[in-house]
Write a protein that holds these residues in place. Structure first.
Motif, PDB file in Angstrom:
ATOM      1  N   SER A 175       0.676  -1.041   0.187  1.00 26.41           N
ATOM      2  CA  SER A 175       0.420   0.402  -0.103  1.00 26.41           C
ATOM      3  C   SER A 175       0.741   0.976  -0.012  1.00 26.41           C
ATOM      4  O   SER A 175       0.883   2.287  -0.865  1.00 26.41           O
ATOM      5  CB  SER A 175      -0.619  -0.151   0.837  1.00 26.41           C
ATOM      6  OG  SER A 175      -1.711   0.993   1.548  1.00 26.41           O
ATOM      7  N   TRP A 198      -5.853 -11.440  -4.221  1.00 25.27           N
ATOM      8  CA  TRP A 198      -6.951 -10.607  -4.804  1.00 25.27           C
ATOM      9  C   TRP A 198      -7.251  -9.452  -3.558  1.00 25.27           C
ATOM     10  O   TRP A 198      -7.043  -8.202  -4.291  1.00 25.27           O
ATOM     11  CB  TRP A 198      -7.833 -10.923  -4.585  1.00 25.27           C
ATOM     12  CG  TRP A 198      -8.584 -12.237  -6.101  1.00 25.27           C
ATOM     13  CD1 TRP A 198      -8.628 -13.362  -6.067  1.00 25.27           C
ATOM     14  CD2 TRP A 198      -8.890 -11.510  -7.436  1.00 25.27           C
ATOM     15  NE1 TRP A 198      -8.612 -13.450  -7.378  1.00 25.27           N
ATOM     16  CE2 TRP A 198      -8.513 -13.133  -8.409  1.00 25.27           C
ATOM     17  CE3 TRP A 198      -8.592 -10.168  -8.094  1.00 25.27           C
ATOM     18  CZ2 TRP A 198      -8.589 -12.447  -9.335  1.00 25.27           C
ATOM     19  CZ3 TRP A 198      -8.665  -9.892  -9.302  1.00 25.27           C
ATOM     20  CH2 TRP A 198      -8.584 -11.175  -9.820  1.00 25.27           C
ATOM     21  N   GLN A 199      -6.763  -9.338  -1.898  1.00 30.14           N
ATOM     22  CA  GLN A 199      -6.063  -8.560  -1.483  1.00 30.14           C
ATOM     23  C   GLN A 199      -5.178  -7.719  -2.053  1.00 30.14           C
ATOM     24  O   GLN A 199      -5.731  -6.568  -2.514  1.00 30.14           O
ATOM     25  CB  GLN A 199      -6.088  -9.266  -0.079  1.00 30.14           C
ATOM     26  CG  GLN A 199      -5.881  -8.133   1.214  1.00 30.14           C
ATOM     27  CD  GLN A 199      -5.494  -9.145   2.325  1.00 30.14           C
ATOM     28  OE1 GLN A 199      -5.595  -9.635   2.535  1.00 30.14           O
ATOM     29  NE2 GLN A 199      -5.291  -7.863   3.583  1.00 30.14           N
ATOM     30  N   GLU A 202      -6.517  -5.650  -5.135  1.00 30.56           N
ATOM     31  CA  GLU A 202      -7.190  -4.968  -4.477  1.00 30.56           C
ATOM     32  C   GLU A 202      -6.518  -3.546  -3.756  1.00 30.56           C
ATOM     33  O   GLU A 202      -6.736  -2.452  -4.882  1.00 30.56           O
ATOM     34  CB  GLU A 202      -8.820  -5.333  -3.636  1.00 30.56           C
ATOM     35  CG  GLU A 202      -9.416  -4.089  -3.399  1.00 30.56           C
ATOM     36  CD  GLU A 202     -10.832  -4.645  -2.369  1.00 30.56           C
ATOM     37  OE1 GLU A 202     -11.681  -3.783  -2.399  1.00 30.56           O
ATOM     38  OE2 GLU A 202     -10.184  -5.828  -1.348  1.00 30.56           O
ATOM     39  N   ARG A 205      -5.631  -2.692  -7.332  1.00 31.26           N
ATOM     40  CA  ARG A 205      -6.894  -1.920  -8.209  1.00 31.26           C
ATOM     41  C   ARG A 205      -7.079  -0.396  -7.905  1.00 31.26           C
ATOM     42  O   ARG A 205      -7.386   0.722  -8.500  1.00 31.26           O
ATOM     43  CB  ARG A 205      -8.114  -2.400  -8.260  1.00 31.26           C
ATOM     44  CG  ARG A 205      -8.725  -2.350  -9.160  1.00 31.26           C
ATOM     45  CD  ARG A 205     -10.829  -2.801  -8.660  1.00 31.26           C
ATOM     46  NE  ARG A 205     -10.900  -2.364  -8.123  1.00 31.26           N
ATOM     47  CZ  ARG A 205     -12.466  -3.253  -7.182  1.00 31.26           C
ATOM     48  NH1 ARG A 205     -12.704  -3.676  -8.062  1.00 31.26           N
ATOM     49  NH2 ARG A 205     -12.186  -3.406  -5.828  1.00 31.26           N
ATOM     50  N   ASN A 206      -7.058  -0.167  -6.377  1.00 32.53           N
ATOM     51  CA  ASN A 206      -7.921   0.870  -5.918  1.00 32.53           C
ATOM     52  C   ASN A 206      -6.492   2.801  -6.250  1.00 32.53           C
ATOM     53  O   ASN A 206      -6.860   3.422  -5.801  1.00 32.53           O
ATOM     54  CB  ASN A 206      -7.681   1.402  -4.364  1.00 32.53           C
ATOM     55  CG  ASN A 206      -8.975  -0.299  -4.234  1.00 32.53           C
ATOM     56  OD1 ASN A 206     -10.084  -0.182  -4.553  1.00 32.53           O
ATOM     57  ND2 ASN A 206      -9.317  -0.558  -2.980  1.00 32.53           N
ATOM     58  N   GLN A 230     -10.922 -17.176  -3.957  1.00 33.46           N
ATOM     59  CA  GLN A 230     -11.931 -15.739  -3.853  1.00 33.46           C
ATOM     60  C   GLN A 230     -11.859 -15.016  -5.229  1.00 33.46           C
ATOM     61  O   GLN A 230     -11.769 -15.374  -6.111  1.00 33.46           O
ATOM     62  CB  GLN A 230     -10.162 -14.560  -3.829  1.00 33.46           C
ATOM     63  CG  GLN A 230      -9.743 -14.795  -2.107  1.00 33.46           C
ATOM     64  CD  GLN A 230      -8.498 -13.893  -1.760  1.00 33.46           C
ATOM     65  OE1 GLN A 230      -7.702 -13.488  -2.662  1.00 33.46           O
ATOM     66  NE2 GLN A 230      -8.445 -14.053  -0.552  1.00 33.46           N
ATOM     67  N   PHE A 233     -12.197 -10.180  -9.792  1.00 26.12           N
ATOM     68  CA  PHE A 233     -12.949  -8.884 -10.051  1.00 26.12           C
ATOM     69  C   PHE A 233     -12.365  -7.450 -11.240  1.00 26.12           C
ATOM     70  O   PHE A 233     -11.118  -8.405 -11.518  1.00 26.12           O
ATOM     71  CB  PHE A 233     -12.832  -7.265  -8.759  1.00 26.12           C
ATOM     72  CG  PHE A 233     -12.329  -7.652  -7.998  1.00 26.12           C
ATOM     73  CD1 PHE A 233     -11.055  -6.835  -8.989  1.00 26.12           C
ATOM     74  CD2 PHE A 233     -11.424  -8.015  -7.050  1.00 26.12           C
ATOM     75  CE1 PHE A 233      -9.955  -6.079  -7.676  1.00 26.12           C
ATOM     76  CE2 PHE A 233     -10.174  -7.895  -6.403  1.00 26.12           C
ATOM     77  CZ  PHE A 233     -10.059  -6.983  -7.008  1.00 26.12           C
ATOM     78  N   LEU A 235      -9.841  -4.874 -13.002  1.00 26.83           N
ATOM     79  CA  LEU A 235      -9.249  -4.507 -12.777  1.00 26.83           C
ATOM     80  C   LEU A 235      -8.684  -3.470 -13.651  1.00 26.83           C
ATOM     81  O   LEU A 235      -8.356  -2.269 -12.793  1.00 26.83           O
ATOM     82  CB  LEU A 235      -7.264  -4.912 -12.224  1.00 26.83           C
ATOM     83  CG  LEU A 235      -5.791  -4.559 -12.121  1.00 26.83           C
ATOM     84  CD1 LEU A 235      -5.951  -4.028 -11.062  1.00 26.83           C
ATOM     85  CD2 LEU A 235      -4.780  -5.583 -13.176  1.00 26.83           C
ATOM     86  N   CYS A 255      -9.980 -10.148 -15.912  1.00 29.85           N
ATOM     87  CA  CYS A 255      -9.132  -8.185 -14.629  1.00 29.85           C
ATOM     88  C   CYS A 255      -9.290  -7.048 -16.175  1.00 29.85           C
ATOM     89  O   CYS A 255      -8.787  -6.496 -15.472  1.00 29.85           O
ATOM     90  CB  CYS A 255      -7.791  -9.076 -15.055  1.00 29.85           C
ATOM     91  SG  CYS A 255      -6.922 -10.151 -13.992  1.00 29.85           S
TER      92      CYS A 255
END
Length: 517
Positions: A175, A198-199, A202, A205-206, A230, A233, A235, A255
């Motif tokens: 992060s 996927w965590q 994510e 992605r964010n 999981q 979603f 990307l 993706c």
């Protein structure tokens, strides 16, 4: 490789055994005495004045010599040709060097002040940002410092980003890295990300909403042990007008959900770091939809995959209309089961396809049925197919018959590659057929050579190849006249039974002969 026994060689090699007796200390009376001096080289008289003067002159001359040598080196360095290279040319040399090896970058600043100044004022050499095995584990803080330096010194240059999250300990470290990158992602031209789950994806992605305007190459990798448990979603949904290459390694097609007007190369592959017999599942309908939306696609590679069908797939209709991939020129299958290969090849038209490469699983004996089915209407579906490269395909014994029949349906092939047959040998029969002149039929109709336009023949990892069989083909086709093209290129790779004398004759019969050990 060292044997297991060698790892125990250091056991039981003590110089002295352990003793529980009271230690006895022995003192050598001569231990502290000064080293004896040889009386034959000692002169107790004072040195002669002339000798003292000579020694002083020698020291003075040695000092002058060292000073002159240093001055000489300094003059040569100042007038070296390398220092006369214009800064813009030196910058370009640095760019090419750093492109080949990132480890060169910190060395450039240590050569001279000129080189350091040139390196600091060349933004493009700071545009390669990688977190890989060269960093090792638990080096997040050091990498973050390097990241800030590279982002600052690269200025407005496009940059390459390659991050392997295996070398980060916790998601919070990823992060922090992505937050530092977020304001600059609009100038990222190559985005390569390897995540365990996927965590982490994510987080990516964010913080990557600005990715897209300049990105040209996209590589996504998931850890297979986590990604299947999981829900996936999307990307990438923002426009990517310049994106020309996508590689999804164990990553689902979901993706990518954006228009791809410039896509040239698509790779769908299973996780490559570890050997496994598992396959990735691709929705056949979803897969074809992506291909239909990218008419510019020129190269497609599918590795260790299988197609998933449902009742709505167009292939179940009574008169299906096959899609057309107008610009697809190179198609490769690696470890894809024969029926899956046949399904894809029978479900579309490939008017521009020039090269087809297929690597089969050696455990499947019926691994050339796709070729037989493909060849039936090859003139319609593959009018420009010229190169066929096969690996681990069963074409010996009775398997040779359908293979040769399929080749008869592909008369326009100009190059044939055969590698790593499951049995390790190709056998002489195929080469006998390739060298056999056609015979007239009972009705008096003239026959046709097998692959009459063949100009390149390549074999790899076949232990029975001695060169005689290739020489037989070359001689026969060279003497075949206008009905058959002569061989112009022969490649023999990792075939250690090649006869040297035959190799010389082959070089005289064929324009180019390449041997790879």
């Amino acid at each position: 490789m060292l044997s297991r026994v060698s790892s125990y060689d250091d056991l039981a090699t003590w110089e002295d055994s352990v003793s529980h007796a009271i230690p006895v200390i022995v003192v050598d009376p001569l231990e502290d005495a000064e080293d004896p001096v040889d009386p034959t080289v000692v002169d107790p008289r004072p040195s002669l004045p002339e000798v003292v003067e000579i020694e002083e002159n020698i020291l003075s001359l040695q000092s002058q010599l060292e000073s002159l040598q240093a001055r000489k080196l300094n003059l040569l360095a100042r007038n070296a040709l390398i220092n006369r290279i214009p800064p813009e040319l030196l910058s370009r040399i640095f760019e090419l060097g750093v492109y080949e090896s990132n480890e060169l970058l910190p060395v450039l600043s240590l050569v001279s002040r000129l080189w350091r100044l040139t390196a600091l004022t060349t933004p493009s050499i700071w545009s390669y940002i990688r977190l890989d095995n060269t960093w090792g584990y638990s080096r997040h803080t050091s990498f973050l410092r390097k990241l800030k330096v590279h982002l600052e010194r690269s200025q407005d240059c496009k940059f390459l980003l390659d991050i392997d999250c295996r070398y980060l300990d916790i998601a919070n470290e990823l992060s922090q890295i992505m937050s530092e990158l977020e304001p600059h992602l609009q100038r990222c031209f190559s985005f390569r990300m390897s995540v365990p789950d996927w965590q982490c994806m994510e987080i990516v992605r964010n913080t990557s909403q600005k990715l897209g305007p300049t990105v040209e190459d996209l590589y996504l990798r998931f850890d297979p042990s986590e990604s299947e448990e999981q829900a996936p979603f999307v990307l990438l949904s923002q426009p990517c007008p310049r994106l020309s290459s996508i590689t999804l390694e164990h990553a689902p097609l979901i993706c990518i959900r954006t228009e791809l007007p410039s896509l040239r190369c698509l790779n769908l592959i299973r996780e490559q770091r570890y050997s496994s017999s598992t396959r990735i599942g691709l929705s056949f309908k979803e897969f074809l939809d992506i291909l239909n939306s990218t008419p510019t696609l020129e190269e497609l590679r599918i590795q260790s995959a299988l197609f998933l069908l449902d009742g709505s797939d167009f292939v179940f209709r009574s008169s299906p209309v096959p899609p057309i991939f107008p610009n697809l020129r190179v198609l490769s299958f690696h470890y894809v089961e024969s029926n899956n290969v046949a399904l894809f090849l029978e479900s579309a038209h490939f008017p521009a396809l020039r090269r087809l490469s297929v690597q089969m699983d050696t455990s499947n004996d019926e691994n050339t049925q796709w070729l037989v089915r493909m060849a039936m209407d090859s003139a319609t579906r593959f009018p420009l197919l010229r190169q066929l490269d096969l690996r681990s395909c069963n074409i010996d014994g009775v398997g040779l018959v359908p293979f040769v029949r399929a080749l008869h349906q592909l008369p326009d092939l100009t190059a044939l590659g055969l590698s790593s047959p499951p049995s390790g040998v190709l056998g002489p029969r195929l080469f006998e057929v390739l060298a056999a002149a056609p015979e007239a039929s009972d009705a008096g109709i003239a026959g046709r050579w097998l692959l009459p336009r063949l100009q390149a023949l390549c074999v790899q990892n076949c232990r029975d190849i001695s060169g005689h069989e290739l020489l037989q083909v070359a001689w026969a086709r060279n003497a075949g006249g206008a009905a058959v093209s002569p061989l112009r290129y022969v490649k023999i790779a990792q075939c250690y039974g090649l006869d040297p004398e035959t190799h010389e004759q082959l070089c005289r019969a064929v324009t180019t002969v390449r041997v790879v050990r």
